[in-house]
Design a protein around this motif. Structure first.
Motif, PDB file in Angstrom:
ATOM      1  N   ALA A   1      -2.311  45.562  32.577  1.00  0.00           N
ATOM      2  CA  ALA A   1      -3.759  45.581  32.335  1.00  0.00           C
ATOM      3  C   ALA A   1      -4.479  46.341  33.451  1.00  0.00           C
ATOM      4  CB  ALA A   1      -4.296  44.161  32.214  1.00  0.00           C
ATOM      5  N   LYS A   2      -4.050  46.128  34.689  1.00  0.00           N
ATOM      6  CA  LYS A   2      -4.641  46.855  35.820  1.00  0.00           C
ATOM      7  C   LYS A   2      -4.347  48.342  35.693  1.00  0.00           C
ATOM      8  CE  LYS A   2      -4.757  46.814  40.878  1.00  0.00           C
ATOM      9  NZ  LYS A   2      -4.266  46.106  42.079  1.00  0.00           N
ATOM     10  N   PHE A   3      -3.118  48.668  35.336  1.00  0.00           N
ATOM     11  CA  PHE A   3      -2.753  50.064  35.137  1.00  0.00           C
ATOM     12  C   PHE A   3      -3.652  50.703  34.087  1.00  0.00           C
ATOM     13  CE2 PHE A   3      -0.726  52.884  32.130  1.00  0.00           C
ATOM     14  CZ  PHE A   3      -0.569  54.006  32.928  1.00  0.00           C
ATOM     15  N   GLN A   4      -3.848  50.027  32.970  1.00  0.00           N
ATOM     16  CA  GLN A   4      -4.658  50.586  31.895  1.00  0.00           C
ATOM     17  C   GLN A   4      -6.087  50.873  32.366  1.00  0.00           C
ATOM     18  OE1 GLN A   4      -3.922  47.648  28.848  1.00  0.00           O
ATOM     19  NE2 GLN A   4      -2.249  48.852  27.974  1.00  0.00           N
ATOM     20  N   LYS A   5      -6.625  49.995  33.185  1.00  0.00           N
ATOM     21  CA  LYS A   5      -7.970  50.203  33.733  1.00  0.00           C
ATOM     22  C   LYS A   5      -8.023  51.497  34.549  1.00  0.00           C
ATOM     23  CE  LYS A   5     -11.204  48.113  37.005  1.00  0.00           C
ATOM     24  NZ  LYS A   5     -11.445  46.944  37.873  1.00  0.00           N
ATOM     25  N   TYR A   6      -7.050  51.695  35.425  1.00  0.00           N
ATOM     26  CA  TYR A   6      -7.014  52.888  36.272  1.00  0.00           C
ATOM     27  C   TYR A   6      -6.687  54.141  35.457  1.00  0.00           C
ATOM     28  CZ  TYR A   6      -7.730  50.372  40.602  1.00  0.00           C
ATOM     29  OH  TYR A   6      -8.292  49.635  41.622  1.00  0.00           O
ATOM     30  N   PHE A   7      -5.771  54.018  34.520  1.00  0.00           N
ATOM     31  CA  PHE A   7      -5.382  55.171  33.710  1.00  0.00           C
ATOM     32  C   PHE A   7      -6.539  55.636  32.827  1.00  0.00           C
ATOM     33  CE2 PHE A   7      -3.203  57.128  30.010  1.00  0.00           C
ATOM     34  CZ  PHE A   7      -2.616  58.196  30.678  1.00  0.00           C
ATOM     35  N   LEU A   8      -7.246  54.713  32.200  1.00  0.00           N
ATOM     36  CA  LEU A   8      -8.385  55.083  31.362  1.00  0.00           C
ATOM     37  C   LEU A   8      -9.489  55.724  32.187  1.00  0.00           C
ATOM     38  CD1 LEU A   8      -8.529  52.058  28.893  1.00  0.00           C
ATOM     39  CD2 LEU A   8      -7.779  54.397  28.396  1.00  0.00           C
ATOM     40  N   ALA A   9      -9.728  55.206  33.385  1.00  0.00           N
ATOM     41  CA  ALA A   9     -10.728  55.816  34.275  1.00  0.00           C
ATOM     42  C   ALA A   9     -10.301  57.226  34.670  1.00  0.00           C
ATOM     43  CB  ALA A   9     -10.934  54.948  35.514  1.00  0.00           C
ATOM     44  N   ALA A  10      -9.007  57.416  34.918  1.00  0.00           N
ATOM     45  CA  ALA A  10      -8.498  58.741  35.278  1.00  0.00           C
ATOM     46  C   ALA A  10      -8.614  59.702  34.102  1.00  0.00           C
ATOM     47  CB  ALA A  10      -7.046  58.642  35.742  1.00  0.00           C
ATOM     48  N   GLN A  11      -8.334  59.235  32.902  1.00  0.00           N
ATOM     49  CA  GLN A  11      -8.478  60.079  31.720  1.00  0.00           C
ATOM     50  C   GLN A  11      -9.928  60.526  31.565  1.00  0.00           C
ATOM     51  OE1 GLN A  11      -6.650  57.412  28.707  1.00  0.00           O
ATOM     52  NE2 GLN A  11      -5.656  59.286  28.014  1.00  0.00           N
TER      53      GLN A  11
ATOM     54  N   SER B   1     -10.322  68.173  30.087  1.00  0.00           N
ATOM     55  CA  SER B   1      -9.207  67.630  29.318  1.00  0.00           C
ATOM     56  C   SER B   1      -8.364  66.707  30.204  1.00  0.00           C
ATOM     57  CB  SER B   1      -8.313  68.757  28.805  1.00  0.00           C
ATOM     58  OG  SER B   1      -7.152  68.240  28.200  1.00  0.00           O
ATOM     59  N   ALA B   2      -7.780  65.715  29.563  1.00  0.00           N
ATOM     60  CA  ALA B   2      -6.847  64.818  30.255  1.00  0.00           C
ATOM     61  C   ALA B   2      -5.426  65.048  29.750  1.00  0.00           C
ATOM     62  CB  ALA B   2      -7.260  63.369  30.050  1.00  0.00           C
ATOM     63  N   LYS B   3      -5.208  66.181  29.109  1.00  0.00           N
ATOM     64  CA  LYS B   3      -3.911  66.499  28.494  1.00  0.00           C
ATOM     65  C   LYS B   3      -2.749  66.412  29.487  1.00  0.00           C
ATOM     66  CE  LYS B   3      -4.395  69.620  24.863  1.00  0.00           C
ATOM     67  NZ  LYS B   3      -4.294  70.951  24.291  1.00  0.00           N
ATOM     68  N   GLU B   4      -2.932  66.993  30.653  1.00  0.00           N
ATOM     69  CA  GLU B   4      -1.845  66.997  31.645  1.00  0.00           C
ATOM     70  C   GLU B   4      -1.564  65.593  32.167  1.00  0.00           C
ATOM     71  OE1 GLU B   4       0.262  69.483  32.464  1.00  0.00           O
ATOM     72  OE2 GLU B   4      -0.732  70.520  30.822  1.00  0.00           O
ATOM     73  N   LEU B   5      -2.598  64.812  32.369  1.00  0.00           N
ATOM     74  CA  LEU B   5      -2.404  63.429  32.802  1.00  0.00           C
ATOM     75  C   LEU B   5      -1.621  62.651  31.751  1.00  0.00           C
ATOM     76  CD1 LEU B   5      -2.940  60.992  34.679  1.00  0.00           C
ATOM     77  CD2 LEU B   5      -5.140  60.716  33.500  1.00  0.00           C
ATOM     78  N   ILE B   6      -1.972  62.816  30.517  1.00  0.00           N
ATOM     79  CA  ILE B   6      -1.278  62.126  29.426  1.00  0.00           C
ATOM     80  C   ILE B   6       0.181  62.581  29.348  1.00  0.00           C
ATOM     81  CG2 ILE B   6      -1.186  61.870  26.911  1.00  0.00           C
ATOM     82  CD1 ILE B   6      -4.329  62.035  27.035  1.00  0.00           C
ATOM     83  N   LYS B   7       0.404  63.865  29.505  1.00  0.00           N
ATOM     84  CA  LYS B   7       1.767  64.416  29.479  1.00  0.00           C
ATOM     85  C   LYS B   7       2.619  63.847  30.619  1.00  0.00           C
ATOM     86  CE  LYS B   7       3.928  68.972  29.472  1.00  0.00           C
ATOM     87  NZ  LYS B   7       3.644  70.414  29.520  1.00  0.00           N
TER      88      LYS B   7
END
Length: 135
Positions: free
Chosen positions: A46-56, A65-71
Motif C-alpha cells: 500500500a505504501k509502495f502504491q502511494k509513492y508509485f502513483l505520485a511518481a507516475q 509521460s510515465a511510460k518509462e517508469l511503468i516499463k
C-alpha cells in the motif's frame, strides 16, 4: 563495492531486520510469524502504491509521460518474483513462507526509496513531494 557502501548496506539491513522482528516479535509460531509478515507486506505494498502513483503523476506532469517508469516497474516486478521465488524454492518447510515475505519486504523498501529519490525529490532546496520513506 566500496567499504562505505558495504557498511551502509549492512547497517540498512540490520535496521530493516530489527524493525520487522519488533513488529512480529509476539508471533507464537511460524504460522503466526508468516501471517504477521504477510500483513506487513500488505502494508508495504500500500505504501509502495502511494509513492508509485505520485511518481507516475509527477512524471506525467514534468515529462509528459510515465511510460518509462511503468516499463521499469514491470521489469522490477519480474525481478522481485524471480528472486524471492528462488528463496522459496531453496528453503524447506514453513521457513520458505517467512523467507519469501522477508525478501519481498526488503525489496519493496528499496524500491520505494528509489522511486522517492528518482521521481519525487528535487536537486535544489524544493521539498520532496512525499516524505522520505525510510524516516
Amino acid at each position: 563495492m566500496s567499504v562505505f557502501a558495504a557498511v551502509f548496506a549492512l547497517f540498512g539491513n540490520v535496521a530493516w531486520a530489527a524493525q520487522n522482528v519488533a513488529v512480529c516479535a509476539n508471533s507464537k509460531d511460524t504460522v503466526e510469524l508468516t501471517a504477521c509478515m504477510n500483513g506487513q507486506l500488505e502494508l508495504k505494498i500500500a505504501k509502495f502504491q502511494k509513492y508509485f502513483l505520485a511518481a507516475q503523476k509527477q512524471d506525467s506532469v514534468v515529462w509528459g509521460s510515465a511510460k518509462e517508469l511503468i516499463k521499469t516497474q514491470e521489469a522490477w516486478e519480474k525481478y522481485l518474483r524471480q528472486h524471492c521465488d528462488s528463496l522459496y524454492s531453496r528453503e524447506q518447510g514453513s521457513a520458505r513462507f517467512y523467507e519469501t515475505a522477508a525478501c519481498q519486504l526488503r525489496m519493496y523498501d528499496d524500491r520505494i526509496h528509489e522511486i522517492w529519490m528518482s521521481h519525487l525529490t528535487y536537486r535544489d532546496a524544493t521539498p520532496p513531494l512525499l516524505p522520505d520513506p525510510q524516516q
